[in-house]
Design a protein around this motif. Structure first.
Motif, PDB file in Angstrom:
ATOM      1  N   PRO A 612       0.817  -1.225   0.000  1.00  0.00           N
ATOM      2  CA  PRO A 612       0.000   0.000   0.000  1.00  0.00           C
ATOM      3  C   PRO A 612       0.842   1.263   0.000  1.00  0.00           C
ATOM      4  N   VAL A 613       2.040   1.230  -0.567  1.00  0.00           N
ATOM      5  CA  VAL A 613       2.903   2.414  -0.569  1.00  0.00           C
ATOM      6  C   VAL A 613       2.305   3.492  -1.460  1.00  0.00           C
ATOM      7  N   ALA A 773      14.102  -0.159  -4.141  1.00  0.00           N
ATOM      8  CA  ALA A 773      14.589  -1.223  -3.266  1.00  0.00           C
ATOM      9  C   ALA A 773      13.922  -1.153  -1.899  1.00  0.00           C
ATOM     10  N   LEU A 774      13.775   0.074  -1.362  1.00  0.00           N
ATOM     11  CA  LEU A 774      13.129   0.218  -0.061  1.00  0.00           C
ATOM     12  C   LEU A 774      11.673  -0.215  -0.127  1.00  0.00           C
ATOM     13  N   ALA A 775      10.982   0.111  -1.206  1.00  0.00           N
ATOM     14  CA  ALA A 775       9.587  -0.295  -1.340  1.00  0.00           C
ATOM     15  C   ALA A 775       9.470  -1.811  -1.436  1.00  0.00           C
ATOM     16  N   SER A 776      10.404  -2.473  -2.173  1.00  0.00           N
ATOM     17  CA  SER A 776      10.386  -3.939  -2.288  1.00  0.00           C
ATOM     18  C   SER A 776      10.676  -4.579  -0.949  1.00  0.00           C
ATOM     19  N   HIS A 777      11.636  -4.022  -0.205  1.00  0.00           N
ATOM     20  CA  HIS A 777      11.963  -4.563   1.119  1.00  0.00           C
ATOM     21  C   HIS A 777      10.776  -4.429   2.050  1.00  0.00           C
ATOM     22  N   HIS A 782       6.389  -6.897   4.995  1.00  0.00           N
ATOM     23  CA  HIS A 782       4.949  -6.905   5.251  1.00  0.00           C
ATOM     24  C   HIS A 782       4.358  -8.294   4.979  1.00  0.00           C
ATOM     25  N   ALA A 783       4.870  -8.967   3.914  1.00  0.00           N
ATOM     26  CA  ALA A 783       4.370 -10.314   3.587  1.00  0.00           C
ATOM     27  C   ALA A 783       4.794 -11.322   4.650  1.00  0.00           C
ATOM     28  N   ALA A 784       6.058 -11.179   5.166  1.00  0.00           N
ATOM     29  CA  ALA A 784       6.545 -12.116   6.191  1.00  0.00           C
ATOM     30  C   ALA A 784       5.757 -11.957   7.474  1.00  0.00           C
TER      31      ALA A 784
END
Length: 785
Positions: A612-613, A773-777, A782-784
């Motif tokens: 949700p970024v 990269a920050l958004a992917s991290h 969030h998924a974990a």
């Protein structure tokens, strides 16, 4: 072909009621001048009427002295004198007024004079003659009949007043005859009075007809005179001729009339004396007259020579041309020339010249005259090795007056400003209006720098006093820029430029101050010019890019979005600070295309991030004042595929300072698309709580200045943050604290209730790759979880 003026009185049909002054008929006859003529004629014999009344009064007193108490005769005589004197004074007043017109009411009012005289003269018949015998009654009638004839003669021009007098006196005399003599004599008196009234009416009618015909002839003569004058003015106005000794010979009547001298006396007079008029004795001749004298002395032909002439104390301007004359043997015998009165043309030219050099709104010198005055001041300063100064004055907050109250109020306010400025300047200064709300002052002598400073401060102080305009109290101010010549500029253009740069500095300082020109100001202006030229090509040359600063949840520290920040790297100038080029883009009207590029680029980048970024984009007031901005947002979302709820537009409070531009309606339409709206830098600007309630903001951003002050323990800043948080919570809005740089600041704003934070503590503005990269991290974390 006859005209109304020729025929309207040829067969006069005078209405009896109009003649008596009972009303003005709606016909082609103009009764105004006729009424005036009636009053004038009545006043012409006013003294005769007064004398007739006095003589008749003495005769009556002598006639009844033996049968009537003297006190009665004295009282009656006093009344006769008073009434007749009043009537005489009124008649003479009308005569001295010399009015060309009179209304029907003035003529109608004269009936009171006739009634008053009739009543006072009915007293002897009704009171004194009673029981005095037939002979006394007959003697009284003889005196009254003579008075009636005198009145009919002197008052015939005012028939209503005269007939009222004759009717009253005649009726009272008939009554006295019926009582003291016989009915036959009473009937004779009535017939006599009626005949006098008829004669009076007919004579008044003849006077009116004569006056009407005179008016018609006068109108015709004026028409002919105008036609002749137009014909004469198409050619030279008048001719003149002088002899060897420069004396007037064979002067034309028009020439004599033009100089105000009798045609019989002008011949033989010195020509220059005639032209010079009152200045002949003093010898204070105008330049044009000296040129004329030189041409005559040198026996040179001339033309189109303008000469000032004084005629009856009035300055006139003549245009003269002449050629020398020679006899058959080649000997000089004088000049012959032509002249024309160019006074009106000169006045028109002066008026045009004034309009070209003076401001029509304030009456002050305009830009053209100010430039001329500055040029003369600089020339004098260069000649004498002194200094001059030039001040530029710009009104603060004047635009708000125009926008809120309208240009008429603004124009009247400018008039008040000009009045105050004129009160501050002396003969050493020239003040003018350059245009809009800009004024200027030229100081001829500026060698005293303290005097220049005092005048600048006095202007700011005087113009900052509130104004009362049309029941409005208006508050404005003034900013001043000063340049001193020749130090700050060798030419007028350079000095004006220097003063303009100093004025920019005063405006940048917030207004209400003055600054003198400094050389570095030119360097700053040159840098600004170079930057503007480069900025105009920045988009086309792909020199702009975006950095993304993280925005996190205040409690969990989880990434919630990024704020897109525009950056500019010039191939030669290097990295240029947004604090420099963003205000420049707004002034140069480049903010709209740059803002659109930022919006489209940010939407395309954010569309590649996982929810949700969100992405926040700053929007300038200039963009929101354009109704097409909604279309730009819709296209950016559609072409990028970014969901509308992931786009957050940040606006500052300044967008609400210009009412009536439709910015609020544009924001409402953007929200209807599904976008979120954030109020940036809350508390530093307009701070209208009304707009918070009427506009559907999603969040409020607290300016970093409050965060930094609160971290230092400033109680006011802490109270403001708490108030903003409470306000936002009550309105269902989030709060974002900007400029959080330390852990202590983070804990503080979290404790104060802020829902999101942004600042260097959580991350500086990141290049696009690091932001991805920050958004992917963040997505993996969030998924974990």
């Amino acid at each position: 072909m006859s005209t109304p003026s020729d025929t309207q009185f040829a067969r006069p049909q005078i209405d009896a009621r109009a003649l008596l002054g009972l009303y003005d008929p709606a016909d082609s006859v103009d009764w105004g001048p006729i009424r005036a003529a009636q009053l004038q004629a009545g006043g012409a014999l006013a003294l005769f009427l007064f004398a007739a009344n006095l003589v008749a009064a003495l005769a009556v007193a002598f006639l009844f002295a033996s049968v009537t108490p003297l006190w009665q005769l004295a009282c009656w005589g006093g009344f006769v004198a008073a009434v007749s004197l009043t009537v005489t004074f009124r008649r003479l007043t009308h005569r001295r007024r010399d009015a060309g017109r009179a209304d029907v009411g003035e003529v109608r009012d004269t009936v009171l004079e006739g009634v008053a005289l009739g009543v006072i003269w009915s007293v002897p018949s009704l009171l004194f003659a009673s029981g005095a015998g037939p002979m006394a009654a007959l003697g009284l009638w003889i005196a009254l009949s003579i008075l009636m004839v005198a009145s009919a003669v002197s008052m015939a021009a005012l028939p209503l007043a005269t007939m009222a007098f004759l009717l009253i006196v005649g009726a009272s005399s008939a009554a006295a005859m019926a009582i003291n003599a016989s009915a036959a004599l009473a009937a004779a008196v009535l017939v006599y009075s009626a005949l006098l009234m008829l004669v009076c009416f007919m004579r008044a009618k003849s006077l009116v007809v004569i006056r009407a015909n005179e008016i018609a002839l006068l109108e015709r003569d004026e028409t002919v005179s105008l036609l002749l004058r137009e014909s004469e003015e198409d050619s030279g106005d008048w001719l003149w001729e002088i002899d060897v000794q420069r004396r007037v010979v064979r002067a034309s009547p028009r020439f004599a009339y033009s100089v105000g001298i009798d045609p019989g006396a002008i011949n033989g007079m010195p020509f220059l004396q005639v032209i010079a008029g009152p200045t002949w004795e003093s010898g204070n001749f105008a330049a044009g007259l000296r040129t004329l004298a030189d041409r005559l002395k040198n026996r040179e032909a001339f033309r189109d020579l303008l000469v000032p002439v004084y005629v009856d104390g009035e300055e006139r301007w003549w245009e003269m041309a002449a050629s020398p004359r020679f006899d058959d043997h080649g000997s000089f015998i004088g000049f012959r020339g032509v002249g024309s009165d160019q006074t009106e043309a000169r006045r028109s030219a002066d008026k045009i010249n004034r309009m070209a050099r003076y401001d029509t709104l304030t009456g002050l010198p305009n830009r053209l005259l100010i430039n001329e005055a500055l040029g003369r001041a600089m020339a004098e300063a260069d000649k004498w090795g002194s200094r001059c100064a030039f001040m530029m004055i710009d009104l603060d907050r004047f635009k708000a007056v125009n926008d809120s109250l309208g240009h008429p109020i603004g124009d009247r306010l400018l008039g008040r400003v000009s009045e105050r400025l004129q009160q501050l300047v002396s003969e050493n200064e020239v003040i003018g209006r350059l245009g809009g709300d800009e004024f200027a002052v030229v100081m001829r002598d500026a060698t005293d720098s303290a005097r220049v400073e005092r005048l600048a401060n006095a202007i700011i102080e005087r113009l900052s006093v509130p104004y009362e305009v049309d029941q409005h109290t208006l508050y404005i101010g003034a900013s001043v820029g000063v340049a001193v010549g020749p130090r700050d500029g060798r030419t007028a253009e350079m000095l004006i430029r220097s003063a303009d740069l100093a004025l920019y500095r005063s405006k940048d300082a917030g207004g209400g101050v003055y600054h003198a020109y400094e050389p570095q100001l030119h360097m700053v202006a040159e840098e600004r010019r170079v930057l503007e030229i480069a900025l105009r090509n920045a988009l086309a040359n792909d020199e702009l890019h975006l950095n993304y600063q993280p925005v996190v949840d205040a409690v969990s520290g989880r990434l919630t979005g990024f704020e897109a920040l525009v950056r500019w790297t010039h191939p030669e100038l290097g990295v240029i600070s947004p604090a420099k080029f963003v205000p420049l883009a707004e002034d140069a009207r480049l903010i709209a295309p740059i803002g659109e590029w930022v919006l489209r680029t940010a939407c395309e980048e954010a569309a590649s991030w996982d929810e949700p970024v969100r992405i926040a984009v700053n929007v300038s007031p200039e963009q929101l004042h354009n109704p097409n901005f909604v279309t730009v947002v819709a296209q950016a979302l559609s072409q990028s595929g970014l969901p509308a709820d992931r786009l957050e537009l940040e606006v500052t409070e300044s967008v609400f300072m210009r009412e009536g531009t439709g910015a609020v309606q544009v924001l409402d339409r953007v929200i209807d698309l599904g976008c979120r709206l954030s109020l940036d830098d809350f508390g530093t600007g307009y701070s209208s709580l009304g707009y918070l309630s009427r506009t559907r903001f999603s969040s409020i951003k607290i300016d970093r200045s409050f965060v930094q002050s609160a971290s230092k323990g400033v109680r006011e800043a802490i109270a403001i943050i708490r108030a903003v948080v409470a306000l936002a919570q009550s309105l269902g809005m989030a709060t974002t604290a900007e400029g959080v740089e330390t852990e202590e600041e983070h804990r503080m704003v979290e404790g104060l209730g802020c829902s999101k934070v942004q600042g260097y503590y959580f991350g500086r503005p990141l290049p696009v790759e690091e932001a991805r990269a920050l958004a992917s991290h963040e997505r993996r974390d969030h998924a974990a979880a």
